[in-house]
Structure formats: C-alpha cells, structure tokens
Motif scaffolding. Structure first.
Motif, PDB file in Angstrom:
ATOM      1  N   LYS A  83     -12.253  -5.813   5.504  1.00 34.15           N
ATOM      2  CA  LYS A  83     -12.526  -4.388   5.698  1.00 34.15           C
ATOM      3  C   LYS A  83     -13.249  -3.794   4.494  1.00 34.15           C
ATOM      4  N   ALA A  84     -12.852  -4.192   3.281  1.00 33.31           N
ATOM      5  CA  ALA A  84     -13.509  -3.683   2.080  1.00 33.31           C
ATOM      6  C   ALA A  84     -14.967  -4.134   2.011  1.00 33.31           C
TER       7      ALA A  84
ATOM      8  N   ASP B 155       0.831  -1.202   0.000  1.00 33.31           N
ATOM      9  CA  ASP B 155       0.000   0.000   0.000  1.00 33.31           C
ATOM     10  C   ASP B 155       0.869   1.257   0.000  1.00 33.31           C
TER      11      ASP B 155
ATOM     12  N   ASP C 298     -16.830  -1.926   4.500  1.00 30.95           N
ATOM     13  CA  ASP C 298     -16.919  -0.559   3.980  1.00 30.95           C
ATOM     14  C   ASP C 298     -17.854  -0.459   2.778  1.00 30.95           C
TER      15      ASP C 298
ATOM     16  N   THR D  45     -10.118  -2.413  -2.667  1.00 30.13           N
ATOM     17  CA  THR D  45      -9.726  -3.512  -1.791  1.00 30.13           C
ATOM     18  C   THR D  45      -9.104  -2.981  -0.514  1.00 30.13           C
ATOM     19  N   SER D  46      -8.708  -3.893   0.378  1.00 31.27           N
ATOM     20  CA  SER D  46      -8.081  -3.516   1.639  1.00 31.27           C
ATOM     21  C   SER D  46      -7.122  -4.613   2.062  1.00 31.27           C
TER      22      SER D  46
END
Length: 100
Positions: free
Chosen positions: A56-57, A8, A60, A50-51
């Motif tokens: 998490k995605a 990231d 969210d 994405t995450s």
C-alpha cells in the motif's frame, strides 16, 4: 496483519509499546526534547512512511519498489522457502504413512 493493525493502534494512542522501532535518525540534541518524545517522533515518522497492508505504501508513493528490492532479505527468503517445502513434504509423507 492483525498484529500490524494492533501495532498501528498503539502508535495512534502514542503508547510507545511497539515491538520494533527502527532508529535510522540521529538523536535530537535540542534542549527540552525528551528521549521519549524523540522516539515517539521517529516511530510516528516510520508509520507515516509505511503501511501494514502489503505494498500500500508503494502504491501511495510513500515508498519505492527499489527500496523493497534492495532491503528484502532474499537469501533468508530463499532458504526459508526451501526449508518450508522440505518440511511440508516430510509432513505429507508422514500423514500418508499413518493413513495407509
């Protein structure tokens, strides 16, 4: 997870040194748009959807659980689990024999 976090950071810095890039979008044929910029745009889009934190995605709303169920490699997961259990048992047997 540390690798995903580092990945990231590379995307944020726009280094383009990420190990895996999914090219699900077609190439941009507009004049003046370099292939590097197209790749950077696809990569940025991928990371926005994405995450690196599991699920998490989904929480969210950026991904759906249906996508995960459909895309998960279930056969490989099952075979890997069976192989992992087998190898663990063999290692535990070996350790038990060595300590006896």
């Amino acid at each position: 997870m540390a690798g995903c976090y580092a990945q990231d950071l590379r995307v944020i810095r726009e280094e383009g040194s990420v190990g895996t890039v999914f090219q699900t979008e077609s190439r941009d044929t507009r004049e003046g748009v370099s292939e590097e910029e197209q790749e950077r745009t696809r990569l940025r889009s991928f990371f926005e959807q994405t995450s690196f934190i599991p699920f998490k995605a989904v929480f969210d709303g950026r991904q759906s659980i249906d996508d995960i169920v459909r895309e998960a490699p279930w056969l490989q997961f099952l075979l890997g689990t069976i192989a992992g259990i087998y190898v663990e048992e063999k290692i535990l047997q070996l350790l038990a024999e060595w300590s006896a």
